[in-house]
Design a protein around this motif. Structure first.
Motif, PDB file in Angstrom:
ATOM      1  N   TYR A 115       1.028  -1.172  -0.048  1.00 54.92           N
ATOM      2  CA  TYR A 115      -0.072  -0.147  -0.047  1.00 54.92           C
ATOM      3  C   TYR A 115       0.950   1.178   0.025  1.00 54.92           C
ATOM      4  N   VAL A 116       2.035   1.192   0.463  1.00 51.30           N
ATOM      5  CA  VAL A 116       2.940   2.250   0.251  1.00 51.30           C
ATOM      6  C   VAL A 116       3.518   2.341  -0.883  1.00 51.30           C
ATOM      7  N   ASP A 117       3.914   1.164  -1.594  1.00 49.24           N
ATOM      8  CA  ASP A 117       4.359   1.202  -3.007  1.00 49.24           C
ATOM      9  C   ASP A 117       3.092   1.813  -3.892  1.00 49.24           C
ATOM     10  N   ILE A 118       1.752   1.495  -3.539  1.00 49.86           N
ATOM     11  CA  ILE A 118       0.563   1.839  -4.586  1.00 49.86           C
ATOM     12  C   ILE A 118       0.574   3.374  -4.378  1.00 49.86           C
ATOM     13  N   THR A 119       0.547   4.010  -3.157  1.00 49.68           N
ATOM     14  CA  THR A 119       0.536   5.429  -2.862  1.00 49.68           C
ATOM     15  C   THR A 119       1.242   6.267  -3.328  1.00 49.68           C
ATOM     16  N   PHE A 120       2.995   5.654  -3.083  1.00 52.14           N
ATOM     17  CA  PHE A 120       3.735   6.594  -3.658  1.00 52.14           C
ATOM     18  C   PHE A 120       3.789   6.539  -5.275  1.00 52.14           C
ATOM     19  N   LYS A 121       3.478   5.422  -5.876  1.00 52.59           N
ATOM     20  CA  LYS A 121       3.398   5.563  -7.232  1.00 52.59           C
ATOM     21  C   LYS A 121       2.338   6.491  -7.772  1.00 52.59           C
ATOM     22  N   ALA A 122       1.034   6.380  -7.127  1.00 49.75           N
ATOM     23  CA  ALA A 122       0.233   7.551  -7.481  1.00 49.75           C
ATOM     24  C   ALA A 122       0.668   8.990  -7.464  1.00 49.75           C
ATOM     25  N   ILE A 123       1.472   9.077  -6.237  1.00 48.92           N
ATOM     26  CA  ILE A 123       1.860  10.564  -6.174  1.00 48.92           C
ATOM     27  C   ILE A 123       3.014  10.792  -7.293  1.00 48.92           C
ATOM     28  N   ALA A 124       3.889   9.970  -7.541  1.00 54.05           N
ATOM     29  CA  ALA A 124       5.229  10.154  -8.370  1.00 54.05           C
ATOM     30  C   ALA A 124       4.472  10.487  -9.774  1.00 54.05           C
ATOM     31  N   GLU A 125       3.258   9.616 -10.070  1.00 55.92           N
ATOM     32  CA  GLU A 125       2.776   9.871 -11.331  1.00 55.92           C
ATOM     33  C   GLU A 125       1.793  11.173 -11.733  1.00 55.92           C
ATOM     34  N   SER A 126       1.441  11.762 -10.756  1.00 57.89           N
ATOM     35  CA  SER A 126       0.613  12.840 -10.740  1.00 57.89           C
ATOM     36  C   SER A 126       0.941  14.246 -11.203  1.00 57.89           C
ATOM     37  N   ASP A 127       0.117  14.869 -11.787  1.00 62.40           N
ATOM     38  CA  ASP A 127       0.620  16.306 -12.034  1.00 62.40           C
ATOM     39  C   ASP A 127       1.127  17.135 -11.002  1.00 62.40           C
ATOM     40  N   LEU A 128       0.550  16.896  -9.628  1.00 61.12           N
ATOM     41  CA  LEU A 128       0.893  17.466  -8.726  1.00 61.12           C
ATOM     42  C   LEU A 128       2.440  17.549  -8.285  1.00 61.12           C
ATOM     43  N   TYR A 129       3.006  16.375  -8.270  1.00 59.30           N
ATOM     44  CA  TYR A 129       4.256  16.021  -8.134  1.00 59.30           C
ATOM     45  C   TYR A 129       5.330  16.709  -9.282  1.00 59.30           C
ATOM     46  N   LYS A 130       4.779  16.335 -10.459  1.00 60.12           N
ATOM     47  CA  LYS A 130       5.436  16.788 -11.478  1.00 60.12           C
ATOM     48  C   LYS A 130       5.690  18.425 -11.666  1.00 60.12           C
ATOM     49  N   ASP A 131       4.602  19.159 -10.971  1.00 63.29           N
ATOM     50  CA  ASP A 131       4.736  20.629 -11.053  1.00 63.29           C
ATOM     51  C   ASP A 131       5.548  20.806  -9.965  1.00 63.29           C
TER      52      ASP A 131
END
Length: 314
Positions: A115-131
């Protein structure tokens, strides 16, 4: 962290879950309520622990990426902005929080690391993270806004996390919104000089709130028979099978507050239980409960049965 409405919901769950004679119910229900209330704090700590583990995961992911045999130039020299985020660093380095997690023997993500992996992946792939990562530096305020945004938009609404917490403990289903709201409030108030204890808020606002739930449970159970008789006298034209168990419990609790809690205004009691009924019972329950409680209130006023202390409590 817990407001009076959520405490009422916890008492409702305890009354709904256990049925039997009053002496047996009181002990079992009291244990259930205390465990349910305290476990809310476990959920809160588990959620903060998840954020800390995501921060650790980011570092681990970066180390592994740098060691790839065919790592690109960008992978060999990645941005450290996420790892150096001041809010995440502050949370990860919080010794008081770590001590509390150890004291409660909470390490939920050791076995459920996926669940840590799933959540981290969701963050890393988000526009929020990229911005956020598009610039090399940021202020404390910007770091805080970023953490608030990923919590609001990615972590809190994550369906897989929601299902995970529900499977872990059924009572957490109702606690998740309360816990998430509390965490957001703490993040929004955060400053660089904020002490470590900031992330260890009290479960109850004060001792009155702590005692309220226990007293409401105890007094409702000990007077359940008389409250049921009173409800029955107001529902003679109703088929008893049509009255849900939840509706009965909520009306018993309301009558208990009318009779046994002199400092709680009548209108507050009625409004609270109508709102709880809308969320936890049938679509028609709030109107039904309102009608029955209205009859009881009028009767109490006519017979001067109210024992309310203070102006405007009726």
């Amino acid at each position: 962290m817990l407001n009076r409405r959520h405490i009422r919901i916890k008492v409702m769950q305890a009354l709904y879950a256990f049925k039997g004679n009053e002496s047996e119910d009181l002990k079992v229900s009291d244990n259930f309520l205390n465990h349910s209330l305290n476990s809310t704090y476990d959920l809160y700590l588990s959620m903060l622990s998840l954020i800390i583990e995501i921060h650790k995961k980011a570092e681990d992911h970066q180390n592994k990426t740098q060691q790839k045999f065919l790592a690109t130039k960008a992978e060999k020299n990645p941005s450290l902005k996420f790892l150096k985020n001041e809010v995440l660093t502050m949370l990860s380095a919080n010794e008081a929080l770590t001590s509390e997690l150890e004291h409660r023997k909470l390490n939920p993500w050791y076995l459920d690391f996926e669940y840590v992996d799933i959540t981290f992946k969701a963050i890393a792939e988000s526009d929020l993270y990229k911005d956020y990562m598009s610039t090399s530096t940021s202020t404390f305020s910007e770091d805080k806004d970023f953490v608030i945004s990923i919590f609001e938009d990615i972590i809190a609404p994550n369906d897989k996390l929601y299902d995970y917490f529900e499977d872990k403990k059924l009572t957490w289903l109702d606690d998740i919104p309360v816990v998430n709201t509390s965490i957001l409030k703490l993040f929004k108030k955060l400053k660089p000089s904020t002490p470590e204890k900031h992330f260890l808020p009290k479960l109850f606002k004060d001792e009155d709130d702590r005692d309220f739930g226990i007293e409401l449970l105890k007094k409702t159970i000990l007077n359940q028979s008389s409250f049921s008789t009173e409800i029955g006298s107001k529902t003679k034209n109703w088929d008893s099978e049509r009255i849900t168990q939840i509706d009965t419990v909520l009306m018993q609790m309301a009558i208990c507050e009318f009779q046994k809690f002199p400092s709680i205004p009548v209108k507050v009691t009625i409004n609270e239980y109508l709102e709880i009924a809308k969320e936890y019972s049938t679509p028609k329950s709030s109107n039904f409960i309102n009608g029955i409680l209205d009859k009881i209130v009028k009767e109490y006023k006519a017979e001067n049965k109210f024992n309310k202390v203070g102006r405007g409590l009726l």
